[in-house]
Design a protein around this motif. Structure first.
Motif, PDB file in Angstrom:
ATOM      1  N   ASN A  56       0.838  -1.188   0.000  1.00  0.00           N
ATOM      2  CA  ASN A  56       0.000   0.000   0.000  1.00  0.00           C
ATOM      3  C   ASN A  56       0.880   1.247   0.000  1.00  0.00           C
ATOM      4  N   PRO A  57       0.361   2.383  -0.472  1.00  0.00           N
ATOM      5  CA  PRO A  57       1.122   3.630  -0.350  1.00  0.00           C
ATOM      6  C   PRO A  57       1.320   4.001   1.112  1.00  0.00           C
ATOM      7  N   THR A  58       2.464   4.590   1.424  1.00  0.00           N
ATOM      8  CA  THR A  58       2.818   4.952   2.799  1.00  0.00           C
ATOM      9  C   THR A  58       3.145   6.438   2.880  1.00  0.00           C
ATOM     10  N   ALA A  59       3.225   6.946   4.114  1.00  0.00           N
ATOM     11  CA  ALA A  59       3.518   8.360   4.324  1.00  0.00           C
ATOM     12  C   ALA A  59       4.901   8.719   3.783  1.00  0.00           C
ATOM     13  N   GLN A  60       5.860   7.794   3.917  1.00  0.00           N
ATOM     14  CA  GLN A  60       7.186   8.021   3.372  1.00  0.00           C
ATOM     15  C   GLN A  60       7.193   7.662   1.884  1.00  0.00           C
ATOM     16  N   PRO A  61       7.840   8.452   1.053  1.00  0.00           N
ATOM     17  CA  PRO A  61       7.871   8.136  -0.380  1.00  0.00           C
ATOM     18  C   PRO A  61       8.614   6.831  -0.654  1.00  0.00           C
TER      19      PRO A  61
END
Length: 779
Positions: A254-259
């Motif tokens: 999943n996409p995360t807060a950190q790039p």
């Protein structure tokens, strides 16, 4: 005068010494009184974990005095107040707790502390073994989870490669990367066929309704995986058809807060290129996106013995391209909506006397809404899977000295769409899930034989299902899983058309359907926080796919005749008994014994040519028809161990024993007592892993596969010999860049990847070396 001064000084000195001595005596006696009073004052404390559960048997250590007491069944302990100012609580399952109490200590008071548990495999959350996410310690099934950081997923070429070291799983990719379609076999617990294992991608079945197998293991980029969950034993009480041997769920990141940013390129043996990239981020508090792409190309190898390889045969080749995307939107306080779109394009070229130039396009699309914080937590998943396989078959023309004799063109489009809707609700110690599972598939198979005619079959397969599951705790240590699922399966609109004989033959088949109920009962018991026992009883089934019911065409070295009267295969029962143990992060053990039985198993048996309808041209080939026959008993054992020798060095071992015997064979009783095909009795794997971040990674992997038969007849000249191979992985990290080398089949062992007869067998790849470079930020 001087004398008086000296006398006064001596007197003062004497008085000071007496005063100092009296002061020291006063301090000494005061301390003794205080110590005696403190010794008579008790101090009490309570230790519990993050859930509030009492911690039993924690040792209380005081500097200079060692262990002075331990916590009782309520997590309570008492200390003299003199020792209570500073101490350490220790327990094998928890991180040490250092305590300093600010003075003064209140007499007869009760202090409370929470100890944090050490990393424990039983506390991992599984999203596959139950309809709702739940800790492994509460799941009765035998489960393995491979995380993206685990060595099994390092530098892999294909996803199924990571499964080869898991007990209970047999992986056969007979010709390496050039193996395509359903020729990749992932078989669990000796059930004899890959289509008796259910494969999920983010919870959606990707077994197709054409053959029931997984057509393209290559349709997911290897760098997109967050973890792989393997659940052994039938899972039809949750997932329905195909889950007889077990269930494998491929869970993507999943996409995360950190790039997230990464790129990888590898080149190696057989002129093989492999490149992938990924990029993603949680863009705002609400929106997030992540994209994965992968490209592979390989030139193949000479996979047959020199005596069988003609000079005009071509090495197989394969090119593929994957794009996997995920977009998420968070509703503030109201759940998450996730959209997934996957594309796979694949072009394999293979064959010997006939070249098959294939083009396959696969698309998987999902839309999912979840809100785990709601009282009645919804999980609604709609999906659409589309696949279009096209193939051009061209025969060798000796007179033209070229592949120029066009044999046939084929096209197999498959469309599957479905809905899985679940609701979770917690009442007291009960976590209940109920819902429905709807799945509908359209199947079309078209073949155009040049200068001969056409041959088509079409059909539709439907599943309408309802299920309920309850995960609950009988006591703090005893947990139970109860599940029940109802499936209505139907094959409809079956039709066959053939004009190969010069006249039109059109057959409309009767619809076939069945009502099936599958229960599951499981129990787990925590002997300690890190040691549990488990047992589970479950049943399963597999519905026959359209290919086995309606198709009639040459396949390999025989003519295959479908059977519209096929019944679903049934796993009558499967019973497991197992245990799991973990000692901190040092030792991990898991073992399971099981016994299963299934009936009406489907296979292709030889029949007389005069039993074939006259309008079929069998081209002089032996004929095999698909039928339901007999009964099979299975029993076996699985074991896994991992031991961390030091912070950087670990070893792991797995063993799988299975025996699958035909106990009843209705049409050929002489088969009774034979072993199921494609079922090695013994599988053993081991690995030694050195991994120090900032230095390098080095691991050596070994696999031993026992001998097994390639057919139900247990023909000796179709017996696959036992084989042992070793692989090596090396990686060196330099900041965000890492260099890696893979060596597969280190000792260049020659063995059969597929063996159908003495005149038709394929060697698995020999020694293969691949080197690459990776750039990665926040992988």
């Amino acid at each position: 005068m001087m004398y008086n001064r000296l006398s006064a000084y001596a007197t003062s000195k004497t008085l000071f010494c007496r005063y100092l001595l009296l002061l020291m005596l006063w301090i000494y006696f005061s301390c003794e009184v205080i110590a005696q009073q403190a010794a008579e004052t008790t101090f009490s404390g309570v230790l519990s974990d993050s859930t509030g559960k009492a911690i039993v048997g924690a040792t209380i250590m005081v500097t200079g005095r060692g262990a002075v007491t331990s916590s009782d069944a309520r997590g309570c302990f008492s200390l003299p107040a003199a020792y209570a100012q500073s101490f350490t609580a220790r327990h094998v399952n928890y991180l040490p707790l250092e305590v300093t109490i600010t003075l003064p200590i209140v007499s007869d008071s009760l202090y409370r502390w929470t100890m944090q548990g050490k990393p424990n495999m039983l506390d991992q959350i599984s999203v596959t073994a139950s309809p709702m996410p739940i800790e492994l310690r509460k799941i009765a099934s035998s489960v393995s989870i491979i995380q993206k950081t685990d060595p099994e997923l390092r530098q892999i070429q294909t996803l199924d490669e990571a499964l080869a070291y898991i007990p209970g799983v047999s992986v056969d990719r007979g010709r390496g990367l050039t193996t395509t379609g359903t020729h990749t076999n992932v078989i669990m617990r000796g059930t004899g066929s890959a289509n008796r294992t259910l494969i999920l991608k983010d919870g959606v079945p990707i077994n197709d309704s054409y053959t029931g197998g997984v057509s393209e293991w290559n349709s997911l980029a290897g760098n997109s995986i967050e973890r792989i969950e393997v659940v052994r034993g039938p899972g039809s009480s949750i997932y329905g058809s195909n889950s007889m041997g077990g269930t494998i769920n491929l869970v993507t990141q999943n996409p995360t807060a950190q790039p997230v940013l990464g790129a990888d390129f590898r080149y190696g043996s057989m002129d093989t290129y492999q490149a992938n990239m990924k990029v993603g981020k949680q863009l705002t508090d609400r929106w997030g996106a992540i994209v994965f792409a992968e490209y592979k190309k390989t030139g193949g190898y000479t996979y047959m013995a020199d005596s069988l390889w003609n000079n005009y045969f071509q090495r197989p080749s394969m090119t593929l391209f994957n794009v996997n995307t995920k977009l998420s939107y968070n509703f503030p306080g109201a759940g998450t909506l996730t959209a997934i779109a996957d594309y796979n394009g694949q072009q394999p070229l293979s064959g010997t006397n006939t070249i098959y130039d294939d083009h396959t396009m696969t698309g998987n699309y999902q839309l999912r809404y979840t809100n785990p914080e709601a009282t009645y937590a919804p999980d609604i998943l709609a999906y659409y899977n589309v696949q279009n396989r096209q193939s051009e078959a061209i025969r060798w023309d000796a007179s033209a000295n070229a592949f120029s004799d066009r044999y046939y063109d084929s096209r197999v489009p498959l469309d599957t769409y479905g809905l899985i809707a679940k609701v979770h609700r917690t009442w007291a110690k009960h976590a209940v899930t109920w819902g429905t599972d709807l799945r509908f598939t359209e199947i079309v198979s078209r073949k155009d034989y040049f200068d001969q005619g056409i041959q088509d079959f079409t059909g539709r397969q439907d599943f309408i299902s309802f299920f309920i599951n309850d995960d609950f705790s009988l006591t703090d240590r005893l947990h139970a899983n109860l599940g029940l699922r109802y499936d209505y399966w139907a094959n409809r609109n079956g039709r066959f058309f053939d004009n190969m004989s010069g006249e039109d033959i059109a057959i409309n088949y009767d619809d076939a359907s069945k009502h099936i109920v599958n229960p599951k009962i499981g129990l787990t018991y925590d002997l300690t926080n890190n040691w549990r026992l488990r047992t589970v009883y479950a049943t399963g089934f597999r519905a026959p796919s359209s290919f086995y019911m309606y198709n009639a065409a040459p396949l390999g070295s025989s003519f295959r005749l479908g059977n519209p009267d096929l019944k679903p295969e049934r796993m009558n029962y499967s019973f497991d008994l197992g245990a799991d143990y973990q000692l901190s992060d040092v030792l991990e053990l898991s073992t399971t014994i099981y016994r299963s039985q299934y009936s009406d198993f489907l296979t292709a048996v030889l029949i007389d040519a005069d039993e074939v309808p006259s309008y079929f041209d069998v081209q002089g080939l032996p004929v095999r028809q698909y039928i339901n026959i007999g009964e099979v008993n299975l029993w076996g054992a699985e074991a896994f161990a991992r031991y961390r020798i030091s912070r950087d060095l670990s070893v792991q071992l797995s063993y799988f024993y299975n025996t699958s015997k035909i106990t009843r064979y209705e049409t050929n009783p002489e088969y009774e007592g034979n072993s199921m095909n494609d079922n090695p009795r013994n599988n053993f794997s081991e690995a030694v892993v050195f991994d120090r971040p900032g230095l390098f990674h080095l691991s050596v992997w070994g696999r031993h596969t026992g001998s097994f038969y390639g057919d139900l007849e247990n023909t000796t000249d179709r017996e696959m010999a036992a084989v042992t191979v070793f692989d090596l992985k090396f990686g060196k990290t330099l900041g965000p860049v890492s260099l890696n080398i893979n060596m597969m089949n280190i000792f260049d062992k020659q063995y059969y990847g597929s063996y159908t007869s003495p005149s038709s067998y394929y060697y698995a790849p020999g020694r293969s070396i691949f080197a690459g470079i990776t750039y990665q930020i926040n992988h």
